[in-house]
Design an enzyme around this catalytic site. Structure first.
Site, PDB file in Angstrom:
ATOM      1  N   HIS A 176      -3.408  -1.858   1.088  1.00 14.80           N
ATOM      2  CA  HIS A 176      -4.276  -1.861  -0.102  1.00 14.80           C
ATOM      3  C   HIS A 176      -5.582  -1.097   0.127  1.00 14.80           C
ATOM      4  O   HIS A 176      -6.363  -0.907  -0.799  1.00 14.80           O
ATOM      5  CB  HIS A 176      -4.614  -3.287  -0.530  1.00 14.80           C
ATOM      6  CG  HIS A 176      -3.413  -4.081  -0.949  1.00 14.80           C
ATOM      7  ND1 HIS A 176      -2.564  -3.654  -1.935  1.00 14.80           N
ATOM      8  CD2 HIS A 176      -2.923  -5.265  -0.499  1.00 14.80           C
ATOM      9  CE1 HIS A 176      -1.586  -4.552  -2.085  1.00 14.80           C
ATOM     10  NE2 HIS A 176      -1.778  -5.524  -1.219  1.00 14.80           N
ATOM     11  N   HIS A 208       3.852  -6.323  -2.513  1.00 17.66           N
ATOM     12  CA  HIS A 208       2.794  -5.752  -3.346  1.00 17.66           C
ATOM     13  C   HIS A 208       2.846  -4.224  -3.359  1.00 17.66           C
ATOM     14  O   HIS A 208       3.257  -3.607  -2.371  1.00 17.66           O
ATOM     15  CB  HIS A 208       1.414  -6.195  -2.834  1.00 17.66           C
ATOM     16  CG  HIS A 208       1.200  -7.679  -2.873  1.00 17.66           C
ATOM     17  ND1 HIS A 208       1.549  -8.494  -1.817  1.00 17.66           N
ATOM     18  CD2 HIS A 208       0.688  -8.466  -3.842  1.00 17.66           C
ATOM     19  CE1 HIS A 208       1.251  -9.751  -2.136  1.00 17.66           C
ATOM     20  NE2 HIS A 208       0.733  -9.772  -3.361  1.00 17.66           N
ATOM     21  N   ASP A 241       6.697  -4.085   1.251  1.00 24.00           N
ATOM     22  CA  ASP A 241       5.889  -5.291   1.060  1.00 24.00           C
ATOM     23  C   ASP A 241       6.018  -5.685  -0.422  1.00 24.00           C
ATOM     24  O   ASP A 241       6.292  -4.828  -1.277  1.00 24.00           O
ATOM     25  CB  ASP A 241       4.432  -4.962   1.402  1.00 24.00           C
ATOM     26  CG  ASP A 241       3.509  -6.155   1.301  1.00 24.00           C
ATOM     27  OD1 ASP A 241       3.227  -6.775   2.347  1.00 24.00           O
ATOM     28  OD2 ASP A 241       3.056  -6.461   0.177  1.00 24.00           O
TER      29      ASP A 241
END
Ligand code: ZN
Length: 393
Positions: free
Chosen positions: A202, A241, A239
């Site tokens: 992220h 996300h 993942d």
């Protein structure tokens, strides 16, 4: 960051065994304030914007100690005790198992898959290393405990003196960045390697979030191009996300191919970053094992069918796809995680593609065991060169 490269020169720097290769590059903005030069995988040849900044980038690359040679006794498993975040018990307020990395290695050693002295211990990324992928402004922002509390999604962090957080929170991430970069080198040398940490997907050049304070995947791309003879990178982000950090940094880079399979109903829902994904597979909350594996298989088939030919596969292997993960909200079984990892490693092997795996998200108490078992399975299937324990009599 947009880093691309071409074929070309080999330049030797302070790393006797490392070469810089590349071509007509647009590279990593490295100068403070974002105004500086760029270097691509051709190092000096890639400098386009401002000689001063380019020289500075070059100096940073040449002085970096993140990549180093290891003897043949070592296995391509990278880990440091420094990865683990221990903050006087405050970390337990977070839903994360902040020492899962330690537990993964403990299981592997306990079960005889690797011996302690065979683990490769990485070095921490210095400020100069980090300035190859981050702006000075961003690194300065980490000097605020309030900002770290936001990135770490743990409000009590704001109450700590920043020097404590630098040591207990930022330092572990510096080691994890070093670990991902070093694992990429081992992948290029041995065919497959794992950083037991990393996968901070992220975080981008200018922004951290979602417990990701430093952009290790962008660092892998930068260092692999500068020192490992890599031009094209395939990122397979599985993942739960969306990997909006590397997607933001690598947007528009024609030599990067991003596959992202993620739950579209959860954080970060970064629609701007989605433009960087070449193969996006959006899942719904509650997606089960069978459908999940079908989708991953489909995505890999689409990569095979594409004209993109990578030099390195960066596999972001988050285990927050597991059932009952409070953040990922998918419903994949432990066996499903193992099958997924095997599928990706088999894909890499079938394409003679070096693969570096990063463990990324997934911090339930049972994740460490599941990751360790999956690595053991990869070793048993000869997809990851650890040592296979002798069969019992
Ligand atoms: Zn995640």
């Amino acid at each position: 960051m947009s880093a691309s490269a071409g074929d070309a020169d080999t330049i030797r720097g302070t790393h006797a065994s490392q070469s810089c290769s590349g071509g007509e590059a647009e590279g990593v903005e490295a100068a403070e304030g974002g105004g500086g030069g760029r270097v691509g995988s051709d190092g000096v040849g890639g400098i386009r914007e401002g000689m001063a900044g380019g020289v500075e980038t070059w100096r940073r690359l040449m002085q970096s100690a993140l990549l180093f040679d290891v003897d043949g006794e070592k296995k391509p498993l990278v880990y440091s005790e420094e990865y683990n975040v221990r903050l006087f018990g405050v970390e337990k307020l977070h839903p994360f198992d902040s020492v899962k990395w330690s537990r993964i290695v403990h299981f592997l050693i306990h079960d005889g898959h690797i011996q302690p002295h065979q683990v490769v211990e990485p070095r921490a990324a210095t400020n100069d290393d980090l300035l190859l992928v981050h702006s000075q402004e961003y690194l300065n922002s980490l000097r605020s405990s309030f900002n770290l509390a936001i990135i770490g999604e743990l409000p009590p962090l704001a109450l700590f003196p920043n020097f404590v957080l630098q040591h207990r929170v930022v330092r572990p991430f510096r080691y994890q960045v070093g670990g991902s970069v070093m694992a990429a080198k081992l992948a290029m040398e041995r065919g497959a390697a794992v950083n037991v940490g990393g996968g901070l997907h992220h975080c981008s050049r200018h922004r951290g979030m979602g417990f990701c304070a430093l952009a290790d995947i962008s660092a892998v791309v930068t260092f692999a191009r500068a020192f490992l003879g890599v031009k094209r990178v395939l990122i397979v982000d599985l993942d739960a996300h969306q990997g909006n950090g590397h997607e933001t940094d690598l947007m528009g880079d024609v030599d990067v191919f991003i596959v992202d399979v993620y739950n579209a109903g959860i954080f970060p829902q970064d629609h701007e970053a989605k433009a960087a994904i070449r193969i996006a597979k959006e899942l719904r909350s509650g997606t089960g094992t069978r459908h999940y594996l079908d989708v991953v298989a489909q995505a890999l088939q689409e990569v095979s069918a594409s004209v993109f030919r990578a030099d390195l596969l960066v596999y972001n292997a988050g285990t927050d796809i597991l059932a009952n993960d409070p953040l990922g909200r998918l419903a994949v079984s432990a066996e499903g995680v193992q099958q997924r990892d095997e599928m990706v490693f088999q894909f890499a092997k079938d394409h003679s593609l070096p693969i570096v795996m990063l463990t990324s998200g997934g911090y339930q108490p049972n994740n460490a065991r599941i990751v360790a078992d999956s690595l053991a399975n990869l070793s048993a299937k000869h997809l990851l060169p650890l040592q296979v324990p002798p069969a019992p009599y």
